[in-house]
Design an enzyme around this catalytic site. Structure first.
Site, PDB file in Angstrom:
ATOM      1  N   GLU A 124      -6.966   3.399  -0.309  1.00  0.00           N
ATOM      2  CA  GLU A 124      -6.083   3.719   1.232  1.00  0.00           C
ATOM      3  C   GLU A 124      -5.681   5.075   0.996  1.00  0.00           C
ATOM      4  O   GLU A 124      -5.086   5.358  -0.044  1.00  0.00           O
ATOM      5  CB  GLU A 124      -5.141   2.724   1.583  1.00  0.00           C
ATOM      6  CG  GLU A 124      -4.534   3.163   2.996  1.00  0.00           C
ATOM      7  CD  GLU A 124      -3.982   2.068   3.619  1.00  0.00           C
ATOM      8  OE1 GLU A 124      -4.437   0.999   3.820  1.00  0.00           O
ATOM      9  OE2 GLU A 124      -2.741   1.991   3.167  1.00  0.00           O
ATOM     10  N   CYS A 152       6.117  -2.131   7.381  1.00  0.00           N
ATOM     11  CA  CYS A 152       6.504  -0.800   8.127  1.00  0.00           C
ATOM     12  C   CYS A 152       6.250  -0.976   9.558  1.00  0.00           C
ATOM     13  O   CYS A 152       5.462  -1.413  10.211  1.00  0.00           O
ATOM     14  CB  CYS A 152       5.757   0.123   7.582  1.00  0.00           C
ATOM     15  SG  CYS A 152       6.031   0.142   5.531  1.00  0.00           S
ATOM     16  N   ASP A 187       0.897  -1.274   0.055  1.00  0.00           N
ATOM     17  CA  ASP A 187      -0.083   0.020  -0.014  1.00  0.00           C
ATOM     18  C   ASP A 187       0.609   1.206  -0.164  1.00  0.00           C
ATOM     19  O   ASP A 187       0.354   2.273  -0.660  1.00  0.00           O
ATOM     20  CB  ASP A 187      -1.184  -0.217   1.206  1.00  0.00           C
ATOM     21  CG  ASP A 187      -2.183  -0.768   1.084  1.00  0.00           C
ATOM     22  OD1 ASP A 187      -2.132  -1.806  -0.044  1.00  0.00           O
ATOM     23  OD2 ASP A 187      -3.232  -0.598   1.848  1.00  0.00           O
ATOM     24  N   SER A 219      -4.897   4.523   5.850  1.00  0.00           N
ATOM     25  CA  SER A 219      -3.801   3.569   6.119  1.00  0.00           C
ATOM     26  C   SER A 219      -3.737   3.576   7.662  1.00  0.00           C
ATOM     27  O   SER A 219      -4.212   4.422   8.530  1.00  0.00           O
ATOM     28  CB  SER A 219      -2.626   4.415   5.858  1.00  0.00           C
ATOM     29  OG  SER A 219      -1.369   3.798   6.165  1.00  0.00           O
ATOM     30  N   CYS A 267       2.338  -8.115   4.414  1.00  0.00           N
ATOM     31  CA  CYS A 267       1.983  -6.688   4.422  1.00  0.00           C
ATOM     32  C   CYS A 267       0.365  -6.748   3.921  1.00  0.00           C
ATOM     33  O   CYS A 267      -0.292  -7.668   3.327  1.00  0.00           O
ATOM     34  CB  CYS A 267       2.761  -6.196   3.416  1.00  0.00           C
ATOM     35  SG  CYS A 267       4.554  -5.982   3.915  1.00  0.00           S
ATOM     36  N   ASP A 268      -0.236  -5.632   4.550  1.00  0.00           N
ATOM     37  CA  ASP A 268      -1.351  -5.160   4.063  1.00  0.00           C
ATOM     38  C   ASP A 268      -2.570  -6.179   3.580  1.00  0.00           C
ATOM     39  O   ASP A 268      -2.958  -6.928   4.410  1.00  0.00           O
ATOM     40  CB  ASP A 268      -1.408  -4.228   2.927  1.00  0.00           C
ATOM     41  CG  ASP A 268      -0.498  -3.012   3.075  1.00  0.00           C
ATOM     42  OD1 ASP A 268      -0.771  -2.415   4.243  1.00  0.00           O
ATOM     43  OD2 ASP A 268       0.673  -2.933   2.542  1.00  0.00           O
ATOM     44  N   LYS A 269      -2.825  -6.532   2.442  1.00  0.00           N
ATOM     45  CA  LYS A 269      -4.040  -7.233   2.115  1.00  0.00           C
ATOM     46  C   LYS A 269      -3.603  -8.742   2.113  1.00  0.00           C
ATOM     47  O   LYS A 269      -4.371  -9.539   1.892  1.00  0.00           O
ATOM     48  CB  LYS A 269      -4.532  -6.867   0.943  1.00  0.00           C
ATOM     49  CG  LYS A 269      -5.219  -5.455   0.467  1.00  0.00           C
ATOM     50  CD  LYS A 269      -5.658  -5.012   1.924  1.00  0.00           C
ATOM     51  CE  LYS A 269      -5.555  -3.574   1.958  1.00  0.00           C
ATOM     52  NZ  LYS A 269      -4.285  -3.037   2.341  1.00  0.00           N
TER      53      LYS A 269
END
Length: 555
Positions: free
Chosen positions: A446, A195, A82, A472, A123-125
């Site tokens: 996002e 992150c 993202d 985010s 990460c993310d999704k």
């Protein structure tokens, strides 16, 4: 008598001679064909810092599987970062990629009749997509993430990706120089990993521990630590135990587990995106879920950890403080958890907590001295959001918890960002961004850029932002997202006009447009929603995606 396995469907009997010939082509031996086959869904790639090292994690998982008597066979899934996709059309594909990940893992696992499944996201999704697949397949499964990134350092201060987005606004308004911006660029993300703050990836990786589908340490052991590799090897060994005992995800994932996850979410101050992913994951388990449960749990759960972006601590600090088991131990002191829940360790949650010997109370506050007496997220409702909206309450300045101001309405994120950087947004305004929902985006982009722009311009404690899109996990400020129904579905947010007064009352969980019911009804009757033109996958996605309050899954 030999034990039977699911994979026997592709390797046993005369009729499977062609299948065996292809398996022999892989270099597998007769002995290996008598063992369980473990699929490893690996989202390694060269474009995401959180995924660059996942082939190393995969090799350790393989080592563990081999050591425990299984045959590991890895396959790939996609991944979208993202951070890199932020602020341009690439972000339209991020949330939709969750469905592709779940579907692709389902497809491969069903086609090859794996006996067990190890999932390697970061990460993310990717994390929620893999969890959705695990529950949908319901074969023995376990998650091992790639782990969090270490925080960066700038002039003696820890920084991370969210500082970089805010630095853009600081540079535009002249607070920092080009040279300082470049220094920050090169130091904020020091290496591999997801992150460093309590953003979406780390939120989901931490929640996976309490959901019982990953070993302790999954959410907090830094990516670059050798302990992460040892955890991967242990995970490979553990999947063999799950296969032998036939312990499946739906044996672990229950209503009690879901409530535990929400309790942890509130205590950690997780990303607002968890309110999007948890409903989609829960649906795969066939469990009914009401978004109001978040408020119910939040009201009784103290906020114990002040993690970036809401606070100064990072995931590495949480790791050294004792990790997720230490947070759970503190929460258990007020009977906030269902401790009988089974986990992939083969033990109950209570047994995991009982083994905790150290808790750093500077990072994990004592339960009777929390940062806040209520949890991190709040669901708001009102005539703008009849089906709900979500805000990360702990990241909102006290002076913005209750706010009324005139609406400044924009179609799409880019229009709002231009106005913010042009100095057109004034103190007290409420920025409204439309057509960024699951259907209207399409893909529910996002939006860290506009919230970071407000922060960088010094307006995060003076201006609110509401949208049918999402934010985010790195977002801070009075940023209210997931407004449902969305504008593209005819939702009331779509009829807000410039100058309308919007009332936000986070303590009372209210989000209201200050016009009469009659006028709102008249506006809605005349409302003709706009739709973005899309092709390919996004076109199909926009036709079938459900509302954000339901998890934005494909119906």
């Amino acid at each position: 008598m030999n034990k039977t396995y699911r994979s026997d469907e592709i390797k046993k009997g005369v009729s499977k001679a062609p299948h065996r010939s292809l398996l022999y082509a892989l270099g597998l031996s007769d002995d290996e064909l008598n063992k369980p086959i473990i699929g490893i869904a690996n989202s390694a790639n060269d474009i995401i810092p959180g995924h660059k090292h996942l082939n190393e994690i995969c090799q350790n998982v393989k080592n563990g599987v081999y050591a425990a008597g299984g045959v590991p066979l890895a396959f790939s899934t996609i991944g979208i970062c993202d951070g890199i996709a932020m602020g341009h059309s690439g972000m339209n594909y991020s949330l939709p990629s969750r469905e592709l990940i779940a579907d692709s893992i389902e497809s491969v696992a069903r086609a090859y009749k794996f006996d067990g499944l190890v999932l390697i996201p970061n990460c993310d999704k990717i994390v929620p997509g893999m969890l959705m697949a695990a529950l949908r397949l319901n074969i023995p499964a376990i998650v091992i993430s790639g782990g969090p990134m270490l925080a960066g350092n700038h002039k003696g201060r820890k920084i991370d990706l969210h500082d970089m987005f805010e630095a853009v606004g600081a540079r535009i308004n002249g607070t920092i120089s080009d040279e300082e911006l470049k220094e920050m660029e090169k130091s904020s993300c020091p290496g591999y990993g997801s992150c460093a703050g309590m953003f979406t990836a780390n939120s989901m990786n931490c929640l996976t521990e309490v959901l019982g589908l990953a070993l302790p340490g999954n959410g907090t052991i830094p990516a670059v630590f050798s302990q992460r590799r040892r955890l991967a090897t242990e995970t490979g060994q553990k999947i063999m135990e799950l296969v032998e005992k036939d312990i499946k995800p739906l044996d672990i994932f229950t209503k009690d587990t879901v409530e535990n996850a929400i309790v942890l979410d509130m205590a950690l101050g997780c990303s607002t995106n968890t309110a999007l992913h948890l409903p989609a994951i829960i649906k795969e388990a066939g469990i009914d879920f009401d978004l109001n449960l978040i408020n119910e749990v939040s009201e009784k759960t103290p906020h114990l950890c002040s993690l970036s972006p809401a606070g100064e601590h990072h995931i590495e600090d949480l790791y050294f403080a004792g990790g997720i088991p230490a947070v759970l131990k503190e929460l258990s002191k007020k009977d906030l958890l269902n401790l009988d829940c089974l986990t992939v360790t083969g033990k109950s949650l209570k047994e995991t907590i009982d083994s905790v010997e150290y808790v750093n109370h500077e990072i994990i506050r004592p339960i009777d001295n929390p940062y806040h007496h209520e949890g991190g997220l709040t669901i708001l409702k009102g005539n703008i959001a009849p089906d709900g909206a979500v805000v990360k309450k702990i990241a909102v300045a006290d002076e913005m918890l209750v706010h009324e101001g005139p609406a400044r309405v924009f179609n799409k994120e880019e229009e709002a960002i231009k106005a913010i950087y042009a100095g057109k947004i004034k103190e007290g305004d409420v920025v409204v961004i439309l057509y960024e929902g699951p259907k209207g985006g399409p893909g529910m982009r996002e939006m860290l850029a506009p919230t970071s722009a407000l922060a960088g311009m010094g307006l995060d404690k003076k201006v609110a932002l509401i949208t049918d899109g999402r934010f985010s996990g790195a977002t801070r400020g009075a940023a209210i997202g997931h407004v449902s129904p969305e504008a593209a579905a005819g939702g009331p947010i779509g009829v807000i006009t410039d100058g309308d007064i919007i009332s936000i009352n986070i303590p009372k969980k209210k989000l209201e447009l200050k016009i009469s019911d009659e006028e709102l009804k008249q506006r809605l009757e005349k409302f003709n929603p706009s739709f973005s033109e899309s092709t390919g996958y996004l076109n199909r996605y926009s036709k079938f995606v459900q509302s954000a309050d339901r998890g934005a899954f494909l119906g």
